[in-house]
Design a protein around this motif. Structure first.
Motif, PDB file in Angstrom:
ATOM      1  N   ILE A 119       0.836  -1.206   0.000  1.00  0.00           N
ATOM      2  CA  ILE A 119       0.000   0.000   0.000  1.00  0.00           C
ATOM      3  C   ILE A 119       0.869   1.254   0.000  1.00  0.00           C
ATOM      4  CG2 ILE A 119      -1.690   1.324   1.337  1.00  0.00           C
ATOM      5  CD1 ILE A 119      -2.903  -1.315   2.218  1.00  0.00           C
ATOM      6  N   ASP A 120       1.993   1.195   0.684  1.00  0.00           N
ATOM      7  CA  ASP A 120       2.923   2.330   0.674  1.00  0.00           C
ATOM      8  C   ASP A 120       3.394   2.619  -0.747  1.00  0.00           C
ATOM      9  OD1 ASP A 120       4.672   4.344   1.674  1.00  0.00           O
ATOM     10  OD2 ASP A 120       6.323   2.905   1.689  1.00  0.00           O
ATOM     11  N   ARG A 121       3.686   1.562  -1.514  1.00  0.00           N
ATOM     12  CA  ARG A 121       4.118   1.742  -2.908  1.00  0.00           C
ATOM     13  C   ARG A 121       3.011   2.368  -3.742  1.00  0.00           C
ATOM     14  NH1 ARG A 121       3.247  -0.585  -7.522  1.00  0.00           N
ATOM     15  NH2 ARG A 121       2.062  -2.302  -6.619  1.00  0.00           N
ATOM     16  N   LEU A 122       1.769   1.922  -3.529  1.00  0.00           N
ATOM     17  CA  LEU A 122       0.649   2.464  -4.284  1.00  0.00           C
ATOM     18  C   LEU A 122       0.418   3.943  -3.963  1.00  0.00           C
ATOM     19  CD1 LEU A 122      -1.917  -0.488  -4.071  1.00  0.00           C
ATOM     20  CD2 LEU A 122      -0.528   0.183  -6.043  1.00  0.00           C
ATOM     21  N   ARG A 123       0.616   4.324  -2.712  1.00  0.00           N
ATOM     22  CA  ARG A 123       0.473   5.735  -2.333  1.00  0.00           C
ATOM     23  C   ARG A 123       1.524   6.589  -3.047  1.00  0.00           C
ATOM     24  NH1 ARG A 123      -1.844   7.163   2.816  1.00  0.00           N
ATOM     25  NH2 ARG A 123      -0.059   8.524   3.230  1.00  0.00           N
ATOM     26  N   LEU A 124       2.750   6.112  -3.064  1.00  0.00           N
ATOM     27  CA  LEU A 124       3.814   6.855  -3.731  1.00  0.00           C
ATOM     28  C   LEU A 124       3.594   6.901  -5.241  1.00  0.00           C
ATOM     29  CD1 LEU A 124       6.879   5.519  -1.716  1.00  0.00           C
ATOM     30  CD2 LEU A 124       5.941   7.832  -1.648  1.00  0.00           C
ATOM     31  N   LYS A 125       3.055   5.816  -5.786  1.00  0.00           N
ATOM     32  CA  LYS A 125       2.767   5.787  -7.223  1.00  0.00           C
ATOM     33  C   LYS A 125       1.687   6.804  -7.575  1.00  0.00           C
ATOM     34  CE  LYS A 125       1.769   2.569 -10.999  1.00  0.00           C
ATOM     35  NZ  LYS A 125       0.505   3.143 -11.500  1.00  0.00           N
ATOM     36  N   ALA A 126       0.689   6.950  -6.707  1.00  0.00           N
ATOM     37  CA  ALA A 126      -0.355   7.945  -6.931  1.00  0.00           C
ATOM     38  C   ALA A 126       0.243   9.342  -6.963  1.00  0.00           C
ATOM     39  CB  ALA A 126      -1.420   7.854  -5.831  1.00  0.00           C
ATOM     40  N   THR A 127       1.130   9.616  -6.029  1.00  0.00           N
ATOM     41  CA  THR A 127       1.774  10.927  -5.981  1.00  0.00           C
ATOM     42  C   THR A 127       2.626  11.158  -7.223  1.00  0.00           C
ATOM     43  OG1 THR A 127       1.862  10.725  -3.572  1.00  0.00           O
ATOM     44  CG2 THR A 127       3.189  12.457  -4.567  1.00  0.00           C
ATOM     45  N   SER A 128       3.375  10.133  -7.631  1.00  0.00           N
ATOM     46  CA  SER A 128       4.220  10.255  -8.814  1.00  0.00           C
ATOM     47  C   SER A 128       3.389  10.529 -10.062  1.00  0.00           C
ATOM     48  CB  SER A 128       5.042   8.973  -8.998  1.00  0.00           C
ATOM     49  OG  SER A 128       5.793   9.019 -10.186  1.00  0.00           O
ATOM     50  N   SER A 129       2.251   9.839 -10.196  1.00  0.00           N
ATOM     51  CA  SER A 129       1.392  10.045 -11.364  1.00  0.00           C
ATOM     52  C   SER A 129       0.852  11.473 -11.404  1.00  0.00           C
ATOM     53  CB  SER A 129       0.227   9.046 -11.340  1.00  0.00           C
ATOM     54  OG  SER A 129       0.681   7.730 -11.574  1.00  0.00           O
ATOM     55  N   LEU A 130       0.455  11.994 -10.253  1.00  0.00           N
ATOM     56  CA  LEU A 130      -0.077  13.354 -10.202  1.00  0.00           C
ATOM     57  C   LEU A 130       0.966  14.390 -10.599  1.00  0.00           C
ATOM     58  CD1 LEU A 130      -2.173  13.168  -6.922  1.00  0.00           C
ATOM     59  CD2 LEU A 130      -3.067  13.556  -9.214  1.00  0.00           C
ATOM     60  N   MET A 131       2.241  14.077 -10.333  1.00  0.00           N
ATOM     61  CA  MET A 131       3.306  15.019 -10.642  1.00  0.00           C
ATOM     62  C   MET A 131       3.776  14.923 -12.092  1.00  0.00           C
ATOM     63  SD  MET A 131       3.714  16.660  -7.855  1.00  0.00           S
ATOM     64  CE  MET A 131       5.215  17.530  -8.239  1.00  0.00           C
ATOM     65  N   SER A 132       3.406  13.838 -12.778  1.00  0.00           N
ATOM     66  CA  SER A 132       3.994  13.611 -14.100  1.00  0.00           C
ATOM     67  C   SER A 132       2.986  13.551 -15.248  1.00  0.00           C
ATOM     68  CB  SER A 132       4.800  12.300 -14.095  1.00  0.00           C
ATOM     69  OG  SER A 132       3.980  11.198 -13.755  1.00  0.00           O
ATOM     70  N   ARG A 133       1.660  13.540 -14.951  1.00  0.00           N
ATOM     71  CA  ARG A 133       0.691  13.439 -16.021  1.00  0.00           C
ATOM     72  C   ARG A 133      -0.641  14.053 -15.586  1.00  0.00           C
ATOM     73  NH1 ARG A 133       0.334   7.037 -16.905  1.00  0.00           N
ATOM     74  NH2 ARG A 133      -1.402   7.607 -18.268  1.00  0.00           N
ATOM     75  N   ARG A 134      -1.544  14.240 -16.564  1.00  0.00           N
ATOM     76  CA  ARG A 134      -2.828  14.871 -16.277  1.00  0.00           C
ATOM     77  C   ARG A 134      -3.978  13.868 -16.174  1.00  0.00           C
ATOM     78  NH1 ARG A 134      -4.422  19.749 -14.793  1.00  0.00           N
ATOM     79  NH2 ARG A 134      -6.167  19.664 -16.262  1.00  0.00           N
ATOM     80  N   ASP A 135      -3.855  12.737 -16.864  1.00  0.00           N
ATOM     81  CA  ASP A 135      -4.974  11.788 -16.905  1.00  0.00           C
ATOM     82  C   ASP A 135      -4.920  10.853 -15.692  1.00  0.00           C
ATOM     83  OD1 ASP A 135      -2.580  10.777 -18.034  1.00  0.00           O
ATOM     84  OD2 ASP A 135      -3.678   9.109 -18.931  1.00  0.00           O
ATOM     85  N   VAL A 136      -5.203  11.422 -14.520  1.00  0.00           N
ATOM     86  CA  VAL A 136      -5.059  10.683 -13.263  1.00  0.00           C
ATOM     87  C   VAL A 136      -6.370  10.681 -12.491  1.00  0.00           C
ATOM     88  CG1 VAL A 136      -3.783  10.462 -11.107  1.00  0.00           C
ATOM     89  CG2 VAL A 136      -2.648  11.388 -13.132  1.00  0.00           C
ATOM     90  N   ILE A 137      -6.765   9.502 -12.033  1.00  0.00           N
ATOM     91  CA  ILE A 137      -7.875   9.341 -11.099  1.00  0.00           C
ATOM     92  C   ILE A 137      -7.313   8.705  -9.835  1.00  0.00           C
ATOM     93  CG2 ILE A 137     -10.101   8.223 -10.650  1.00  0.00           C
ATOM     94  CD1 ILE A 137     -10.488   8.090 -13.705  1.00  0.00           C
ATOM     95  N   VAL A 138      -7.471   9.360  -8.705  1.00  0.00           N
ATOM     96  CA  VAL A 138      -7.007   8.807  -7.432  1.00  0.00           C
ATOM     97  C   VAL A 138      -8.221   8.398  -6.614  1.00  0.00           C
ATOM     98  CG1 VAL A 138      -5.746   9.220  -5.298  1.00  0.00           C
ATOM     99  CG2 VAL A 138      -4.921  10.221  -7.440  1.00  0.00           C
ATOM    100  N   VAL A 139      -8.316   7.119  -6.305  1.00  0.00           N
ATOM    101  CA  VAL A 139      -9.364   6.613  -5.429  1.00  0.00           C
ATOM    102  C   VAL A 139      -8.760   6.497  -4.033  1.00  0.00           C
ATOM    103  CG1 VAL A 139     -10.989   4.750  -4.979  1.00  0.00           C
ATOM    104  CG2 VAL A 139     -10.400   5.334  -7.339  1.00  0.00           C
ATOM    105  N   ALA A 140      -9.367   7.197  -3.074  1.00  0.00           N
ATOM    106  CA  ALA A 140      -8.755   7.301  -1.745  1.00  0.00           C
ATOM    107  C   ALA A 140      -9.787   7.071  -0.645  1.00  0.00           C
ATOM    108  CB  ALA A 140      -8.116   8.680  -1.573  1.00  0.00           C
TER     109      ALA A 140
END
Length: 231
Positions: A119-140
């Motif tokens: 889950i820690d990896r998935l959280r960091l991946k969500a943050t990385s996606s938000l910083m690098s692209r626009r087509d992001v959906i974060v389910v939290a």
């Protein structure tokens, strides 16, 4: 990498869904801050919201009241948007015991916790996606209100490598160490890197795979994805 949200589904909006999609997307694009979608269980509310996301084409945060519902929504949105970045951001604690004091026995209990690495990896991946692209959906889950820090700090602690760039391998190693990566040439794992001649393997904390950087002198000659395995 996709630049636009693309909803993929064998179904077409039906019944009251087209009206709801047009109303919700229109209000969102007009800047209206609050809307309410009503519907019984199984009425296709997730599909309606997915259709709205495709229409408004903006990064989206979906907050669930608990982890179980968040996991269900994450799976559903992954199916609707297989070409886009659908990410998962919930609390990474499997167990958490806050510090406590028992006055009857004058006992102090220290804080204790167990972190779920996946889950820690998935959280960091969500943050990385938000910083690098626009087509992001974060389910939290609601724990997302306790964020990972400011975007400026995240960018500051990033290492940028581009194919064809003039960059010395020694400089990259120093940058990796500065952002808390550890060198280990024998046991690759998240947050580590290894060096073999003109080849640098990095295992980001947010990926299940690694990134191989091959140099020709002081130039980045090739970038590729590798499996997380020894040797």
């Amino acid at each position: 990498m996709a630049e636009r949200f693309k909803l993929i589904s064998p179904f077409e909006p039906a019944g009251d869904q087209p009206q709801a999609i047009e109303k919700l997307s229109g209000d969102a694009l007009a800047g209206k801050k609050h809307n309410l979608l009503l519907g019984v269980t199984g009425a296709g509310k997730t599909f309606v919201i997915a259709s709205v996301i495709e229409k408004i084409q903006k990064p989206t945060l979906i907050i669930s009241p608990n982890k179980i519902l968040a996991a269900q929504l994450y799976a559903e949105f992954k199916k609707f948007f297989p070409e886009n970045a659908v990410e998962y951001f919930i609390s990474y604690y499997d167990y958490y015991q806050p510090e406590a004091y028992i006055p009857q026995t004058d006992t102090f209990i220290e804080k204790d916790a167990a972190v779920n690495e996946h889950i820690d990896r998935l959280r960091l991946k969500a943050t990385s996606s938000l910083m690098s692209r626009r087509d992001v959906i974060v389910v939290a889950s609601v724990s997302c209100i306790y964020n990972l820090g400011s975007p400026e700090d995240y960018k500051r602690f990033s290492v940028l490598v581009e194919k064809g760039a003039q960059k010395n391998i020694g400089d990259i190693l120093r940058e990796l160490v500065a952002v808390q990566y550890e060198r280990n040439d024998f046991e690759p794992s998240r947050g580590r890197f290894r060096v073999k001649g003109d080849t640098l393997d990095i295992f980001p904390a947010y990926l299940e795979t690694g990134v191989r950087i091959e140099f020709f002198g002081d130039r980045v000659e090739r970038l590729s994805e590798i499996n997380l395995e020894p040797g």
